[in-house]
Scaffold this active site. Structure first.
Site, PDB file in Angstrom:
ATOM      1  N   HIS A   1      81.508  30.043  76.225  1.00 39.25           N
ATOM      2  CA  HIS A   1      81.245  31.315  75.551  1.00 39.25           C
ATOM      3  C   HIS A   1      81.452  31.161  74.040  1.00 39.25           C
ATOM      4  O   HIS A   1      81.419  32.156  73.313  1.00 39.25           O
ATOM      5  CB  HIS A   1      82.202  32.402  76.061  1.00 39.25           C
ATOM      6  CG  HIS A   1      81.763  33.062  77.338  1.00 39.25           C
ATOM      7  ND1 HIS A   1      80.501  33.577  77.506  1.00 39.25           N
ATOM      8  CD2 HIS A   1      82.413  33.296  78.499  1.00 39.25           C
ATOM      9  CE1 HIS A   1      80.401  34.110  78.715  1.00 39.25           C
ATOM     10  NE2 HIS A   1      81.545  33.942  79.342  1.00 39.25           N
TER      11      HIS A   1
ATOM     12  N   TYR B   1      69.351  37.531  80.528  1.00 37.15           N
ATOM     13  CA  TYR B   1      69.717  38.058  81.846  1.00 37.15           C
ATOM     14  C   TYR B   1      68.592  38.927  82.389  1.00 37.15           C
ATOM     15  O   TYR B   1      68.288  38.913  83.583  1.00 37.15           O
ATOM     16  CB  TYR B   1      71.005  38.865  81.693  1.00 37.15           C
ATOM     17  CG  TYR B   1      71.659  39.289  82.985  1.00 37.15           C
ATOM     18  CD1 TYR B   1      72.356  38.381  83.767  1.00 37.15           C
ATOM     19  CD2 TYR B   1      71.614  40.625  83.408  1.00 37.15           C
ATOM     20  CE1 TYR B   1      72.984  38.766  84.941  1.00 37.15           C
ATOM     21  CE2 TYR B   1      72.233  41.023  84.580  1.00 37.15           C
ATOM     22  CZ  TYR B   1      72.912  40.092  85.340  1.00 37.15           C
ATOM     23  OH  TYR B   1      73.530  40.475  86.504  1.00 37.15           O
TER      24      TYR B   1
END
Length: 264
Positions: free
Chosen positions: A50, A135
């Site tokens: 991340h 996504y």
């Protein structure tokens, strides 16, 4: 994405994803455990992160490593991140939804500003070893997205293997897989007594949480921060992007509400 890559690496065979936790299949390079364990993985190996680009290991950019960056509507990231923070033992209590939203917009959350994060990594777009996807695209066309990832990796799959990758990387399949839903982690790290890590797996849920005032505040910061950036799948028309005007400010979620992975 970890699930998809794990399956591609094994030509669609689900044995690996059913027997090894995903944090061992694709160690997080920013953790001590991940940093030392990835060297034990056979090549080609998977890594997760991340980290913003300025903190990512510089050696990676001088290697043949391929990077896949997964973006997501930041409004949904806020909602997901809020629920995740309620069960993640290493994070401070997020406070009220409104307090957390303000912290998110100021970049005062884990891994810093979402805006700086995506703007930093997207500078890599166009390089042959970098793939940007979202996504939302995975949800809209999972099979097409998997095919695109296979092409990027230079690992074509036959029809049967491709179908297996798609079938085993759906939200429902992952939620049912103890090696992928993080239920094996101790309560001190992720307290599943307070809610599941994999929560809804949908796009646009922010509209059920943001008040009109919160949406307007978010949009002001988003327009300022993302000026000059290319359009993303979540850049809708103002009419489509508005929450229900009748929506009352949302109270803090109860302990039994769940969470999901906050992809940057």
């Amino acid at each position: 994405m970890i699930e998809i890559l794990s399956l591609i690496l094994k030509d669609g065979d689900p044995t690996w994803i059913r027997s090894v936790p995903n944090w061992k299949r694709a160690p997080w390079c920013e953790t001590i455990m991940g940093a030392f364990s990835h060297q034990d993985q056979p090549s080609p190996r998977l890594l997760s992160s991340h980290l913003p680009i300025q903190l990512f290991p510089k050696a990676a950019f001088n290697s043949k490593a391929k990077v896949i960056y997964l973006g997501r509507n930041p409004r949904d990231v806020v909602v997901s991140f809020y629920h995740y923070s309620k069960i993640a033992g290493q994070l401070k209590d997020p406070g009220t939804p409104d307090q957390f939203l303000q912290n998110f917009l100021k970049g005062e959350v884990q891994f810093g500003s979402w805006f700086h994060h995506i703007k930093g990594w997207i500078r890599m777009k166009g390089k042959e070893n970098f793939l940007f996807t979202t996504y939302e695209e995975l949800q809209q066309d999972l099979q097409g997205s998997v095919q695109r990832i296979c092409e990027f990796l230079g690992r074509p799959l036959d029809e049967e293997a491709l179908g297996s990758v798609v079938a085993h990387s759906t939200f429902g399949a992952m939620k049912a897989n103890s090696m992928s839903n993080y239920t094996l982690l101790p309560h001190s790290l992720l307290d599943h007594r307070q809610g599941a890590f994999l929560r809804k797996g949908i796009s646009g849920d922010w509209k059920n949480h943001f008040t009109v005032a919160q949406s307007e505040a978010f949009d002001r910061v988003y327009r300022e921060q993302m000026r000059g950036m290319p359009a993303f799948p979540w850049d809708e028309t103002p009419e489509d992007a508005s929450p229900d005007p009748e929506l009352e400010p949302e109270p803090a979620p109860s302990p039994d509400q769940a969470s999901e992975d906050p992809s940057p």
